[in-house]
Design a protein around this motif. Structure first.
Motif, PDB file in Angstrom:
ATOM      1  N   ASN A   1      32.055  48.437  15.348  1.00 42.40           N
ATOM      2  CA  ASN A   1      33.031  49.211  14.588  1.00 42.40           C
ATOM      3  C   ASN A   1      34.288  48.393  14.297  1.00 42.40           C
ATOM      4  N   VAL A   2      34.182  47.537  13.304  1.00 42.16           N
ATOM      5  CA  VAL A   2      35.291  46.684  12.900  1.00 42.16           C
ATOM      6  C   VAL A   2      36.252  47.518  12.045  1.00 42.16           C
ATOM      7  N   PRO A   3      37.575  47.338  12.183  1.00 42.50           N
ATOM      8  CA  PRO A   3      38.497  48.090  11.326  1.00 42.50           C
ATOM      9  C   PRO A   3      38.267  47.759   9.851  1.00 42.50           C
ATOM     10  N   ARG A   4      38.459  48.749   8.989  1.00 42.05           N
ATOM     11  CA  ARG A   4      38.206  48.539   7.563  1.00 42.05           C
ATOM     12  C   ARG A   4      39.180  47.548   6.954  1.00 42.05           C
ATOM     13  N   ARG A   5      40.439  47.656   7.332  1.00 41.98           N
ATOM     14  CA  ARG A   5      41.456  46.729   6.836  1.00 41.98           C
ATOM     15  C   ARG A   5      42.272  46.225   8.016  1.00 41.98           C
ATOM     16  N   ILE A   6      42.853  45.046   7.830  1.00 41.75           N
ATOM     17  CA  ILE A   6      43.720  44.492   8.865  1.00 41.75           C
ATOM     18  C   ILE A   6      44.827  43.710   8.169  1.00 41.75           C
ATOM     19  N   ARG A   7      46.023  43.793   8.727  1.00 36.17           N
ATOM     20  CA  ARG A   7      47.177  43.075   8.179  1.00 36.17           C
ATOM     21  C   ARG A   7      47.401  41.853   9.044  1.00 36.17           C
ATOM     22  N   ILE A   8      47.451  40.672   8.406  1.00 43.41           N
ATOM     23  CA  ILE A   8      47.618  39.435   9.165  1.00 43.41           C
ATOM     24  C   ILE A   8      48.775  38.625   8.600  1.00 43.41           C
ATOM     25  N   ARG A   9      49.363  37.824   9.461  1.00 45.82           N
ATOM     26  CA  ARG A   9      50.400  36.867   9.074  1.00 45.82           C
ATOM     27  C   ARG A   9      49.829  35.476   9.250  1.00 45.82           C
ATOM     28  N   LEU A  10      49.817  34.719   8.166  1.00 41.33           N
ATOM     29  CA  LEU A  10      49.341  33.339   8.205  1.00 41.33           C
ATOM     30  C   LEU A  10      50.547  32.419   8.128  1.00 41.33           C
ATOM     31  N   GLN A  11      50.679  31.529   9.111  1.00 46.69           N
ATOM     32  CA  GLN A  11      51.790  30.590   9.158  1.00 46.69           C
ATOM     33  C   GLN A  11      51.243  29.171   9.126  1.00 46.69           C
ATOM     34  N   ARG A  12      51.655  28.412   8.122  1.00 47.81           N
ATOM     35  CA  ARG A  12      51.281  27.000   8.075  1.00 47.81           C
ATOM     36  C   ARG A  12      52.349  26.232   8.831  1.00 47.81           C
ATOM     37  N   LYS A  13      51.918  25.485   9.862  1.00 46.31           N
ATOM     38  CA  LYS A  13      52.847  24.756  10.715  1.00 46.31           C
ATOM     39  C   LYS A  13      52.449  23.292  10.784  1.00 46.31           C
ATOM     40  N   LYS A  14      53.421  22.459  11.043  1.00 38.75           N
ATOM     41  CA  LYS A  14      53.179  21.027  11.171  1.00 38.75           C
ATOM     42  C   LYS A  14      52.584  20.725  12.540  1.00 38.75           C
ATOM     43  N   LYS A  15      51.565  19.856  12.565  1.00 39.94           N
ATOM     44  CA  LYS A  15      50.918  19.492  13.830  1.00 39.94           C
ATOM     45  C   LYS A  15      51.788  18.538  14.631  1.00 39.94           C
ATOM     46  N   GLU A  16      51.758  18.702  15.926  1.00 46.75           N
ATOM     47  CA  GLU A  16      52.457  17.787  16.818  1.00 46.75           C
ATOM     48  C   GLU A  16      51.581  16.581  17.140  1.00 46.75           C
ATOM     49  N   GLU A  17      50.284  16.837  17.357  1.00 48.23           N
ATOM     50  CA  GLU A  17      49.357  15.753  17.674  1.00 48.23           C
ATOM     51  C   GLU A  17      48.612  15.352  16.400  1.00 48.23           C
ATOM     52  N   ASP A  18      48.050  14.172  16.398  1.00 50.58           N
ATOM     53  CA  ASP A  18      47.310  13.694  15.236  1.00 50.58           C
ATOM     54  C   ASP A  18      45.844  13.551  15.624  1.00 50.58           C
ATOM     55  N   ASP A  19      45.008  14.460  15.112  1.00 45.27           N
ATOM     56  CA  ASP A  19      43.585  14.377  15.422  1.00 45.27           C
ATOM     57  C   ASP A  19      42.753  14.081  14.174  1.00 45.27           C
ATOM     58  N   GLY A  20      43.395  13.726  13.082  1.00 45.74           N
ATOM     59  CA  GLY A  20      42.665  13.300  11.894  1.00 45.74           C
ATOM     60  C   GLY A  20      42.207  14.409  10.968  1.00 45.74           C
ATOM     61  N   LYS A  21      42.616  15.658  11.198  1.00 46.12           N
ATOM     62  CA  LYS A  21      42.200  16.763  10.334  1.00 46.12           C
ATOM     63  C   LYS A  21      43.317  17.225   9.420  1.00 46.12           C
ATOM     64  N   GLY A  22      44.312  16.422   9.199  1.00 43.36           N
ATOM     65  CA  GLY A  22      45.420  16.801   8.330  1.00 43.36           C
ATOM     66  C   GLY A  22      46.721  16.912   9.104  1.00 43.36           C
ATOM     67  N   LYS A  23      47.805  17.155   8.353  1.00 45.68           N
ATOM     68  CA  LYS A  23      49.128  17.209   8.954  1.00 45.68           C
ATOM     69  C   LYS A  23      49.512  18.611   9.405  1.00 45.68           C
TER      70      LYS A  23
END
Length: 119
Positions: free
Chosen positions: A73-95
């Motif tokens: 029983n998954v909720p029909r709708r959900i409100r989310i906040r997406l935050q793009r943040k700068k990485k502290e470590e460098d693992d090769g998948k982007g900044k």
């Protein structure tokens, strides 16, 4: 001020956006035992597409909100906040990475995407 040349990408920066995701469409015609896992993976794909990052981290409260009524029983709708943040470590998948968090709302009536600069 430098004019943007045709074909140049916009530089990524830290930003925060609030979205309403219609999970019912994402898990339609899905087997009962796969509904909640598919909903979480749909949120991750949604964040990758909209925030232009490969690394998406789901907050435990968002995971609990999806799984609150069980696997079926998954909720029909959900409100989310997406935050793009700068990485502290460098693992090769982007900044940058995206943090997906749950936003608790009383009603989904009239909600639109809200954009704000990250704190």
């Amino acid at each position: 001020m430098v004019k943007k040349q045709k074909g140049d990408k916009n530089p990524l920066g830290e930003i925060s956006r609030d979205y309403t995701i219609h999970l019912h469409k994402a898990v339609h015609k899905e087997t009962f035992k796969r509904k909640a896992p598919r909903a979480v993976s749909y949120i991750v794909r949604f964040a990758q597409k909209n925030m232009l990052t490969e690394d998406v981290r789901v907050d435990p409260q968002l995971n609990e909100a999806v799984w609150a009524n069980g696997i079926r029983n998954v909720p029909r709708r959900i409100r989310i906040r997406l935050q793009r943040k700068k990485k502290e470590e460098d693992d090769g998948k982007g900044k940058y990475y995206t943090l997906a968090q749950h936003v608790d709302v009383k009603s989904f009536d009239g909600l639109k995407t809200e954009i704000s600069k990250a704190e």
